[in-house]
Design an enzyme around this catalytic site. Structure first.
Site, PDB file in Angstrom:
ATOM      1  N   SER A 230       9.439   2.849   1.149  1.00 44.71           N
ATOM      2  CA  SER A 230       9.581   3.982   0.233  1.00 44.71           C
ATOM      3  C   SER A 230       9.025   3.580  -1.129  1.00 44.71           C
ATOM      4  CB  SER A 230      11.060   4.334   0.073  1.00 44.71           C
ATOM      5  OG  SER A 230      11.252   5.229  -1.013  1.00 44.71           O
ATOM      6  N   TYR A 243      20.043   2.139  -1.035  1.00 39.56           N
ATOM      7  CA  TYR A 243      18.835   2.548  -0.293  1.00 39.56           C
ATOM      8  C   TYR A 243      17.605   1.812  -0.831  1.00 39.56           C
ATOM      9  CZ  TYR A 243      15.095   5.772   1.230  1.00 39.56           C
ATOM     10  OH  TYR A 243      13.953   6.330   1.758  1.00 39.56           O
TER      11      TYR A 243
END
Ligand code: NAD
Ligand code: MG
Length: 338
Positions: A230, A243
């Site tokens: 990401s 995350y």
């Protein structure tokens, strides 16, 4: 339990005959919502389209689903390339396992891989059966073998069984896409429970480790491992602390494993998406305000659609990418990553 939905030989024949006979769709296929359902290979390029205005822009309707969410219940529905992705045989005969292949980015990769000629096994949570069923049907419509292997990636044994089952039922394994992910927003570190921290790490980084460790001995030279990282690995959001930490770990694991795998002939890369319109975001991944303005912060001013990432997953899996390993490919609407 696996649900092996094999390809009827007749449908594969039909596709091949159609291609041989030059029965291809013309370039008049609109980018998002029109065109033949099977979008067969053609020698005509997709029409020129301005990327800034190609897809829906924020504001999006506020919406929330219980985790893990379904793409089929999103408004607007994401574009995974169902009607637009056109293959050209780049992965003919390959055997791919994609986690989180039911929806979002994994679904876009599954559709593209099948249309490029690969047999595909998808992994997903049992609650996601309605989304998974659509993907299985799309893989079959492309004339390829589709294997559905639902289960929970937080479970080490399931990860081992998943790889073994995909390998056995596909008749080999040369592409592993470790894509499933968990994202739960929290305003402060003091709101993140140990349980949440643990679950995010088990889903996002432990599963990659379990899957790659099981797959590597089964993969022949020329194989590819692709992990979904990401932009949060490089520019972490303040509300995605746990995350973002897993995504940084994925990048480091990929770069290390890539070096380790050179003598085995296995390439290992990561993809780093920016904001993409998927179920992960509307099932606890973002606040409602972020959903409403999803993608507005990018230079393009809009969210990405999963279909826009499929070509990256195809490239990284394909033989043409033989000098590409240990890399991170970003797609984030103009936001530089790094
Ligand atoms: P998605 O919800 O469509 O896909 C995530 C999938 O992960 C789910 O479909 C589910 O099948 C799977 N999953 C989650 N927990 C699981 C578990 N315990 N066991 C088995 N499967 C599990 O959303 P997406 O955005 O397509 O997510 C795919 C990947 O892309 C994730 O790794 C996510 O972190 C990453 N990503 C997404 C964005 C974005 O903006 N959507 C941005 C950067 C990275
Ligand atoms: Mg899903």
């Amino acid at each position: 339990m696996a649900d092996d939905i094999g390809t009827p030989p007749s449908s594969r024949r039909t596709v091949l005959q159609g291609m041989a006979a030059g029965l291809v769709t013309a370039a008049a296929v609109a980018p998002h919502d029109a065109g033949a359902a099977s979008a067969p290979a053609t020698d005509t390029a997709a029409p020129l389209v301005n990327p800034e205005t190609r897809y829906p822009r924020p504001p999006f309707p506020r919406q929330s689903q219980p985790w893990p969410g379904l793409a089929g219940k999103m408004d607007p529905r994401p574009d995974h390339g169902e009607k637009s992705y056109r293959g050209s045989g780049r992965l003919a005969g390959r055997k791919a396992l994609i986690t989180g292949g039911d929806s979002g980015i994994g679904r876009a990769a599954a559709i593209a891989y099948a249309r490029e000629g690969a047999d595909v096994a998808i992994a997903y949570l049992p609650q996601e059966e309605p989304d998974a069923k659509e993907v299985i049907d799309l893989i079959r419509a492309a004339g390829r073998k589709a294997i559905a292997i639902p289960g929970d990636l937080r479970d080490e044994q399931y990860c081992k069984d998943l790889v073994a089952k995909a390998h056995a039922e596909l008749g080999g394994l040369d592409i592993l896409v470790s894509n499933a992910g968990r994202q739960v927003h929290q305003a402060s570190i003091v709101d993140i429970t140990t349980e949440q921290f643990d679950e995010t790490f088990r889903t996002n980084i432990y599963a990659l480790f379990f899957l790659a460790r099981a797959a590597v001995p089964l993969m022949p030279p020329g194989s590819a491992i692709i992990a979904t990282a990401s932009v949060n690995a490089f520019s972490p959001s303040e509300i995605l602390l746990d995350y973002s930490a897993t995504k940084g770990a994925i990048v480091a694991l990929v770069k290390s494993l890539a070096k380790q795998m050179v003598p085995k002939g296995i390439r290992v890369n990561a993809v780093a998406p920016g904001p993409f319109w998927t179920a992960l975001q509307v099932s606890g991944g973002q606040t409602q305000d972020h959903i409403h303005q999803f993608g507005a912060e990018t230079p393009m001013g809009r969210a990405g659609q999963p279909a826009e990432l499929a070509p990256v997953y195809v490239l990284l899996a394909s033989a043409e990418a033989s000098y590409i390993t240990g890399q991170v490919y970003a797609a984030s609407g103009g936001t530089g990553v790094g």
